[in-house]
Scaffold this active site. Structure first.
Site, mmCIF file in Angstrom:
data_model
loop_
_atom_site.group_PDB
_atom_site.id
_atom_site.type_symbol
_atom_site.label_atom_id
_atom_site.label_comp_id
_atom_site.label_asym_id
_atom_site.label_seq_id
_atom_site.Cartn_x
_atom_site.Cartn_y
_atom_site.Cartn_z
ATOM 1 N N GLU A 130 0.868 -1.188 0.000
ATOM 2 C CA GLU A 130 0.000 0.000 0.000
ATOM 3 C C GLU A 130 0.895 1.224 0.000
ATOM 4 O O GLU A 130 1.791 1.362 0.825
ATOM 5 C CB GLU A 130 -1.007 0.002 1.160
ATOM 6 C CG GLU A 130 -0.455 0.295 2.524
ATOM 7 C CD GLU A 130 -1.482 0.281 3.662
ATOM 8 O OE1 GLU A 130 -2.468 1.053 3.586
ATOM 9 O OE2 GLU A 130 -1.280 -0.453 4.641
ATOM 10 N N ASP A 182 -3.427 8.332 11.481
ATOM 11 C CA ASP A 182 -2.053 7.852 11.613
ATOM 12 C C ASP A 182 -1.374 8.335 12.886
ATOM 13 O O ASP A 182 -1.613 9.445 13.355
ATOM 14 C CB ASP A 182 -1.242 8.307 10.392
ATOM 15 C CG ASP A 182 -1.601 7.474 9.168
ATOM 16 O OD1 ASP A 182 -1.377 6.261 9.208
ATOM 17 O OD2 ASP A 182 -2.134 8.055 8.190
#
Ligand SMILES: Cc1ncc(COP(=O)(O)O)c(C=O)c1O
Ligand SMILES: Cc1ncc(COP(=O)(O)O)c(C=O)c1O
Lengths: 255, 412, 412, 255
Positions: D49, D60
């Site tokens: 990815e 994140d």
């Protein structure tokens, strides 16, 4: 008539205008006070107001304020002031009066203070924060000992007010020359003439004029208008700047 | 032998002759205003539209639970415009000055709150404004100085005497005896010569009037006790007046205990035994003075309580036993402040925190069917420099040091 | 095709899957609260006893005269507890958190006001509290950090990205996706994923409800225009909601013009032409972003306006022409602040002063039979470091430098 | 069935568990990206990815957040990422997917973005801030091109929710192993087993598990439970600390 008024009236037969000077006890020291008084008396001062220092001298300007506070912060006590005053009145034979704020009397005990002053041969008191409404006991006690609870006229006082003050006062009237606190210059103008006329018409007591009197010119101007010229801040400044010796010549120069 | 302006044998008007007419005029205008219902109407209108009156009465549920005794309510004078009860007095005097047609106001200030309030009032009413502030207090309350100046006032640091509140008062008087024709002296507390104690008490009575109504509504009965810090005494008199007639309500004034009542470094006139009757700054009361009658240096972490005298009205109520006086030390004050911030999200001014100390001491001994009210005279934001100092907050110090470096570099 | 949480085509709930259930629960509780009249009752009760609601509407007579046009009224959100409108939202969410039974709250803060308000609420409700604040804002608003900590909150300086509000929001989300079981995220403005815009707008609507009643009472008719600064848009939505139905009332949102709309250093989303539709921080609105969709750095003298996005509700009202948007530059803000302090004795927060700028620009062109209302979202005390800086006040600098010396010596 | 799912299913016939790795485009540079991908592919990674950096990567953790921001602040543009991706998919023959936040698609134009990705030979997308309710258009467009709009399961997802997600998804399901953001360690415990069981019962799509997978031990644990182990933050940390060369041995050590 108080002894003070008698003495002043007698002097006024000889002089056109009298001089009253001022000092703050213990500032810069009692030794200097003594020398200053000597110089004053020798040079023809007619009366001296000795200010007993107080921590909150609201009616005084920066110069005298500082003198008050330094005297206190150097440890001068009321008892020392009184003892010094006794020594002075014994040595010099002009009228001495106490100038101070009411709390000094109040804390000592009004009657006790007046009695003590009487013993010391003090002739009167100037208490700028004690209007007659608040000072009935003081006025009565002083008068009962033939001492002068000197009252103050201000340019803002009405004739009626002056009459009431005069009734409470004795010795002489201290006419504050202008608005404000001690230590600033005063312009003697037409307003001042009207003011003095109002003072005269309100009382038969001798009139002293103080606040901002610094020079022969000021004294000359007052001559014929007032009975006593009061030199306050100016001698303190002089002593600060030039020492006690400068006081004599300065006083001599005024008349 | 009760003269006008006397409370028992306290009070009076020991003023220099030059101010006699000024006070006569002031008395006339004040009496007139007092007797004119439209004046109080106008006052209420101003306070409810420019400030935030009625200020709330907050139930401090968490500290109540914490102490497990009486229910603690807080009267929120901190929510006034400018952050303290001082606004009440100042806005009232502002309306009076307008009536008198004067164009300039002066004031003393200790904590700076009264100075800020006066500068604010002057801006609002279009008056010139000079504020006298002891140099030590200028240091302690710099942010307030900044705001006063920004609102157009001139702030004069007073370097005489102890450089605190009493000296600022003296200096304001000196200005006034010079400029009384144009100028009104907005005295900041319920002290000084008559009619000031009566006048300030009158304007501050709005606190007690509201508080009494509010506690009756919130708690359905009167509080057991009411606590207020006492500097000059204006916030205390303000709230006490609402309950004076209710004999069952205990009134407790809390003075600055500083480093302790036996340390000589405090400002407790009525709680301690260091004060004695005296006359200064125009009125007779219990003063912290030496045996000669010279005023002493006082100390408190709270600039607004750091004062030698106390309201003559309070001296009278103390003598009559109607108001009980206690003292809170600097250390106790910081503890109460901490607890109040953490438990209630409320930051009392250091002054106000004195009242909290005593309330917290006594609350546990009262029953849960009782209530007490603390008058929170002001908010603590103004005290950030003092409080951050007191806590020795390292990140605050770091921030200040960095800021200073920045300023130094700007200069170069 | 109007989905829930959409205003026109703005809004939505772009949330990570991990928060799906949390939002579902939040929506359920919020809907329940909205439909329960006792909730709003409790809210009003809290706001009137803990804060100072209704906050006053002040007639600014002096500036009105100064500009010679419309009568200027000021809605005084600065008189809220903690000094800004943020309290309205935070206390409301606090009540909701209590209902949800959660024990911890987190929040982002820019100007620090929302952080202080949240820390305050957490203290009051007994919640644990963590506040995320961009490192740059920690610098700009240090006093607020100090108070948050004192009220028991943990303040986490966010060092990512532009180190301002948007980064603090991201960081708060990161906390939330970790601790959603125990924790509610008290979003501070009328942005973010649904139901936040609706919820915050609902709590803030109290401003407009009061203001409409108050202006009708004070001026007997509706104002011609209502002005509010727009960061996220909560104070603006708060007051605008009172007048949305009154088509004759112009609604004006004032954004941060920073160094000018063409300088690239501003935070004007709707007034300028630098923003474009986007999706970030959980919702769709006009964002300041580049052509790739990366968010831009924004600038404003007012930390609370220094933000990339704007309420989706406002984007919709802007698109529909119901709310007009303008911008005020940093310089204009300082001027309006100065005038307001000097003429009215009122210190608006730097954020709020943006609204004043535009009102002052437009007042002269309106007639004296008209009124305008400015929403003063907060007080300027918190901005002392920024304001003193901006004025380059030398005695303030001197004070800080001296303080720093003292601290340095303490250390040694 | 999407090409992606087909490819994965085919690989699963040969391996017990597949490996998907992650990197942030442009961080620390495209050159390093290229080398990292080479090492990954060479050492048996099954799918990669590629995260297109976004300024607000809310899902994140600190490590990937920093990578996003540094990439952007070094001037990396979307166009460069797309061109780099095209180059990579041409060179390496495993499935590549794009991971990014919704605004990148939205701003580019959703259809345009998907078409562009299709042209580049990208097999699917992970968009963590785009729930199916908000992503209808995206899901339909991706599916219509036989690309995978990969959906995410979370430990907080109910079975009903998972079913709805699965209906919208394709390729595989990304099962977030725990609460929180990327980059922290995950404890695989009993709760996790229940969670994975729930995932399985909700969909027939292959299951990838990500968040906190760092070691052979983690991969072994997932073996038999999930179909794909996702290595995210760990390789970024490795490259930061030891350079791109360290990636190969690390990947090799996992299986
Ligand atoms: C917040 C606050 N509380 C109390 C005081 C003390 O004054 P008083 O005793 O007159 O209320 C001050 C004085 O500055 C003050 O600022
Ligand atoms: C005083 C004040 N006004 C305005 C704002 C801007 O927020 P909003 O646009 O949501 O009212 C803030 C934000 O911190 C603030 O503190």
């Amino acid at each position: 008539m108080t002894t003070l008024e008698e003495t002043l009236r007698e002097a006024l037969t000889r002089k056109k205008i009298l001089l009253m000077t001022h000092l703050v006890l213990g500032y810069p020291s009692f030794e200097v006070n003594r020398e200053v008084i000597r110089q004053m008396v020798k040079n023809g001062v007619d009366m001296i107001e000795m200010q007993i220092p107080f921590s909150e001298p609201v009616a005084d300007g920066p110069m005298i304020l500082k003198a008050n506070q330094e005297s206190i912060s150097r440890g001068v006590k009321l008892e020392q002031c009184l003892e010094f005053a006794a020594e002075i009145t014994a040595e010099f034979h002009i009228p001495f009066i106490f100038m101070t704020y009411y709390n000094i009397l109040y804390k000592y005990g009004i009657e006790a203070f007046i009695d003590r002053a009487y013993d010391i041969n003090i002739q009167g008191f100037i208490i700028p924060d004690l209007p007659p409404e608040e000072g009935k006991e003081y006025v009565e006690l002083a008068k009962s000992r033939n001492m002068a609870p000197i009252q103050i006229f201000a340019p803002t006082s009405t004739k009626e007010r002056m009459q009431l003050l005069a009734q409470n006062g004795a010795g002489f009237i201290y006419c504050v020359a202008r608005r404000g606190v001690t230590g600033k210059k005063t312009d003697f103008d037409q307003d001042f003439n009207e003011y003095i006329a109002r003072c005269r018409s309100a009382t038969n007591l001798p009139l002293a004029v103080g606040f901002g009197i610094r020079s022969k010119k000021d004294v000359d101007f007052l001559s014929g208008r007032a009975d006593i010229a009061v030199i306050g801040t100016e001698t303190i400044r002089l002593v600060d700047e030039k020492g006690a010796e400068a006081v004599g010549p300065f006083i001599a120069s005024l008349r | 032998m009760i003269k006008k302006g006397y409370y028992g044998h306290w009070g009076g008007a020991f003023i220099p002759e030059i101010l006699f007419e000024t006070f006569k005029e002031l008395n006339v205008y004040f009496e007139e205003a007092k007797n004119d219902p439209s004046f109080w109407e106008e006052y209420l209108q101003l306070m409810s539209s420019y400030s935030c009156r009625p200020t709330p009465l907050t139930y401090a549920g968490n500290v109540s639970k914490h102490f497990g005794g009486a229910h603690i309510y807080i009267k929120r004078e901190d929510l006034n415009h400018t952050g303290a009860h001082k606004a009440n007095n100042v806005m009232g005097q502002g309306l009076l000055v307008k009536r008198m047609g004067k164009k300039r106001v002066i004031a003393e200030t200790g904590a700076g709150q009264h100075g800020v309030a006066t500068a604010t009032m002057a801006a609002k009413f279009g008056f010139d404004c000079t504020i006298y502030m002891g140099e030590e207090d200028v240091q302690r309350q710099r942010p307030n100085v900044f705001w006063m100046e920004k609102m157009g006032a001139t702030v004069v640091p007073v370097t005489d005497g102890s450089k605190t509140l009493k000296d600022a008062i003296n200096e304001a008087f000196r200005d006034w005896v010079t400029n009384m024709d144009s100028t009104h002296y907005v005295l900041g507390t319920v002290c000084g010569p008559h009619p000031f104690p009566e006048m300030v008490a009158w304007f501050q009575s709005i606190i007690g009037i509201e508080a009494r109504e509010q506690i009756l509504k919130a708690f359905t009965k009167l509080p057991t006790r009411v606590y207020a810090c006492v500097g000059g005494g204006s916030n205390a008199m303000g709230i006490f007046q609402g309950f004076l007639q209710d004999e069952q309500v205990g009134l407790v004034g809390v003075e600055a205990g500083g480093k302790g009542l036996s340390s000589g470094e405090h400002a407790s006139r009525l709680a301690g035994s260091d004060a004695s009757p005296g006359v200064a700054q125009g009125y007779k009361t219990m003063f912290l003075q030496d045996s000669d009658g010279q005023m002493l240096d006082t100390h408190s972490v709270a600039a607004g309580l750091d004062y030698i005298g106390v309201s003559p009205i309070l001296s009278d109520l103390w003598e009559k036993g109607r108001v009980r006086f206690t003292a809170a030390t600097d250390i106790e004050v910081m503890e109460a402040l901490d607890l109040t911030m953490k438990k209630e999200g409320i930051i009392p001014a250091l002054e106000s925190a004195h009242g909290f100390v005593q309330a917290f001491k006594e609350a546990p001994d009262l029953g849960t069917e009782e209530a007490i009210v603390i008058n929170m005279s002001g908010r603590g934001d103004k005290d950030i420099f003092t409080i951050a100092n007191a806590y020795g907050d390292p990140s605050w110090k770091k921030f200040i040091i960095e800021r200073a470096e920045q300023y130094k570099n700007d200069k170069e």
